[in-house]
Design an enzyme around this catalytic site. Structure first.
Site, short mmCIF file in Angstrom:
data_model
loop_
_atom_site.label_atom_id
_atom_site.label_comp_id
_atom_site.label_asym_id
_atom_site.label_seq_id
_atom_site.Cartn_x
_atom_site.Cartn_y
_atom_site.Cartn_z
N GLU A 113 57.15 29.75 44.91
CA GLU A 113 56.29 29.52 46.06
C GLU A 113 55.46 28.26 45.90
O GLU A 113 55.20 27.80 44.79
CB GLU A 113 55.37 30.73 46.26
CG GLU A 113 54.58 31.06 45.01
CD GLU A 113 54.09 32.50 44.98
OE1 GLU A 113 54.75 33.38 45.52
OE2 GLU A 113 53.02 32.71 44.41
N CYS A 126 50.00 23.00 46.21
CA CYS A 126 49.99 23.71 44.92
C CYS A 126 51.43 24.14 44.67
O CYS A 126 52.01 24.87 45.47
CB CYS A 126 49.06 24.92 45.06
SG CYS A 126 49.07 26.01 43.64
N CYS A 133 56.57 33.22 34.57
CA CYS A 133 55.79 32.54 33.54
C CYS A 133 55.84 33.39 32.28
O CYS A 133 55.82 34.62 32.35
CB CYS A 133 54.34 32.40 34.00
SG CYS A 133 53.31 31.44 32.85
N CYS A 137 49.33 36.23 30.92
CA CYS A 137 47.90 36.47 31.14
C CYS A 137 47.76 37.73 32.00
O CYS A 137 48.36 37.82 33.08
CB CYS A 137 47.26 35.26 31.81
SG CYS A 137 47.48 33.74 30.86
N CYS A 140 46.99 37.75 35.94
CA CYS A 140 47.77 36.86 36.82
C CYS A 140 49.05 37.55 37.27
O CYS A 140 49.78 38.11 36.46
CB CYS A 140 48.10 35.58 36.04
SG CYS A 140 49.25 34.49 36.90
N GLY A 188 54.03 29.47 36.90
CA GLY A 188 54.53 28.83 35.70
C GLY A 188 53.51 28.07 34.88
O GLY A 188 52.41 27.78 35.35
N GLU A 189 53.88 27.79 33.65
CA GLU A 189 53.07 26.99 32.74
C GLU A 189 53.73 25.62 32.64
O GLU A 189 54.78 25.47 31.99
CB GLU A 189 52.99 27.69 31.38
CG GLU A 189 52.46 26.84 30.25
CD GLU A 189 51.14 26.12 30.55
OE1 GLU A 189 50.22 26.72 31.15
OE2 GLU A 189 51.04 24.92 30.22
N SER A 222 47.60 21.90 35.35
CA SER A 222 46.78 23.00 34.85
C SER A 222 47.56 23.74 33.77
O SER A 222 48.71 24.11 33.96
CB SER A 222 46.46 23.94 36.03
OG SER A 222 45.70 25.04 35.59
N LEU A 246 40.57 28.16 30.64
CA LEU A 246 39.86 28.70 29.47
C LEU A 246 39.54 30.18 29.66
O LEU A 246 39.83 31.00 28.82
CB LEU A 246 38.59 27.88 29.22
CG LEU A 246 38.02 28.00 27.81
CD1 LEU A 246 38.95 27.37 26.78
CD2 LEU A 246 36.64 27.36 27.72
N CYS A 364 48.27 33.05 42.71
CA CYS A 364 49.40 32.77 41.85
C CYS A 364 50.42 33.91 41.77
O CYS A 364 50.13 34.98 41.27
CB CYS A 364 48.79 32.51 40.48
SG CYS A 364 49.92 31.91 39.29
#
Ligand code: SAH
Length: 375
Positions: A113, A126, A133, A137, A140, A188-189, A222, A246, A364
């Site tokens: 997306e 975005c 991912c 986390c 998320c 995703g990272e 990010s 963070l 996300c």
């Protein structure tokens, strides 16, 4: 919260073997390699620059308009050099059409997306850099589903070009506009799909006709804080803005909120961000999702303020957007205000992010998750 401590986390800088590779597209290559790509497919090498001009400068996906290429060859050249990378599945809009979330299907049926947001002074997209991912986390939506696969550079770039086209063609209320900002804050990272993301960053920032000619200062990558990725990125000469997710200043909580913290501690992540800032001259952002009674205590704000007071960083507080079934929720208004007040007391610049797009599953991974349930 029962997040297991990972024993070993493998960081991927090259695309892992995909089950079935995405078709190659000129956006997967740098300007010089594009010629070889065209040649390999049986076309004259100069066709690559012509097609790049249509793709990046004119944002045209209609080969009928490519009048510098013989009519009989246009479709074949378009199909070979700019195959369809992403297909629109659904669009949801809110804020009177000023926020729009697109769900895309990739060649193998995988869903990703992107969200396009028009503001008075800018229009931001975005985008997703991976399907799913692997960072896990717990707050998320994308993290819950795990990593499906890396996107190719063209699959990422095409989300941006589609957004730029939607802006240019006046699809957002307010008439035609220019896509001005790009944030890697979708699924995703980005630093775990390093090569494709760096290729995309060049596609964004290279001047027309090699790229979209968007200023690197308007591009935000990010990351959860992959230290080796941050260190590599600062040497690419791209100088985009870095955002570090963070979410808490202490290792104890961060080990479970952002599990990669078991590998890279807060101190190391901030040192890498400082080095990035020194090398690129770009102030970085600290992303901090405020989660009620989890990471929003005033002692944590105090600790964060002390950590950041002598750094060239800006804090972006994000009220938690609860994922379906989550036991966590956003902070109380007064706790959020106190958190801000304490940080400001240390002279740390802080903003609270607006929460656009909530009613269209703007957080996300949420649209892809809710679509998958339907399929
Ligand atoms: N993997 C990258 C990009 C992810 S999304 C990263 O972690 O930075 C961009 C931001 O949205 C990250 O800061 C992420 O932690 C945050 N985010 C994810 N889920 C969220 C939620 N439910 N509510 C608020 N912020 C969230």
């Amino acid at each position: 919260m029962t997040t297991e401590r990972p024993t070993e986390l493998k960081l991927v800088f090259d695309e892992p073997v995909q089950r079935k590779k995405a078709p190659k597209h000129l956006a997967d290559f740098g300007p010089a390699e594009r010629k070889a790509f065209a040649k390999e497919l049986g076309f004259q090498p100069f066709r690559a620059a012509q097609v790049a001009t249509h793709y990046f400068s004119h944002l045209s996906n209609n080969p009928d308009d490519w009048t510098d290429i013989p009519a009989a060859e246009r479709q074949a050249i378009a199909d070979a050099l700019t195959p369809k990378m992403i297909e629109l599945v659904t669009t949801r809009t809110t804020d009177g059409g000023m926020t729009r979330k697109d769900l895309w299907k990739l060649h193998d049926g995988v869903l990703v997306e992107s969200v396009l947001m028009r503001y008075s002074d800018r229009t931001t997209v975005c985008i997703s850099s991976q399907a799913g991912c692997g960072m896990n986390c717990p707050f998320c939506a994308t993290g819950q589903a795990g990593l499906t696969r890396n996107l190719s550079a063209a699959e990422i770039t095409d989300q941006i070009v589609a957004a730029a086209r939607a802006c240019a063609e006046g699809e957002m209320p307010g008439g035609p506009t220019r896509l001005s900002n790009i944030v890697f804050m979708g699924m995703g990272e980005p630093l775990a799909n390093y090569n494709a993301v760096v290729r995309t960053l060049h596609n964004i920032t290279d001047p027309n006709p090699d790229g979209l000619g968007i200023s690197a200062r308007s591009v935000v990558v990010s990351t959860v804080g992959l230290v080796n990725g941050i260190e590599k990125l600062m040497d690419e000469g791209i100088n985009c803005t870095l955002a570090v997710s963070l979410h808490t200043p202490d290792d104890e909580l961060r080990d479970s909120l952002v599990p990669i913290n078991n590998r890279f501690k807060v101190r190391e992540v901030l040192a890498a961000a400082d080095a990035y800032e020194k090398k690129t001259g770009r102030r970085y952002s600290i992303e901090y999702a405020l989660i009620r009674d989890i990471n929003d205590q005033s002692w944590r704000s105090d600790l964060l303020g002390r950590l950041l007071k002598n750094r060239n960083a800006h804090v972006n507080l994000i009220p938690l957007n609860p994922t379906p079934g989550s036991k966590w929720t956003a902070s109380r208004r007064e706790d959020e205000a106190e958190f801000v007040r304490i940080l400001e007391g240390y002279g740390v610049p802080v903003t609270v992010r607006d929460t656009r797009g909530r009613e269209i599953d703007g957080a996300c991974g949420q649209l892809a998750a809710s679509e998958k349930e339907k399929i």
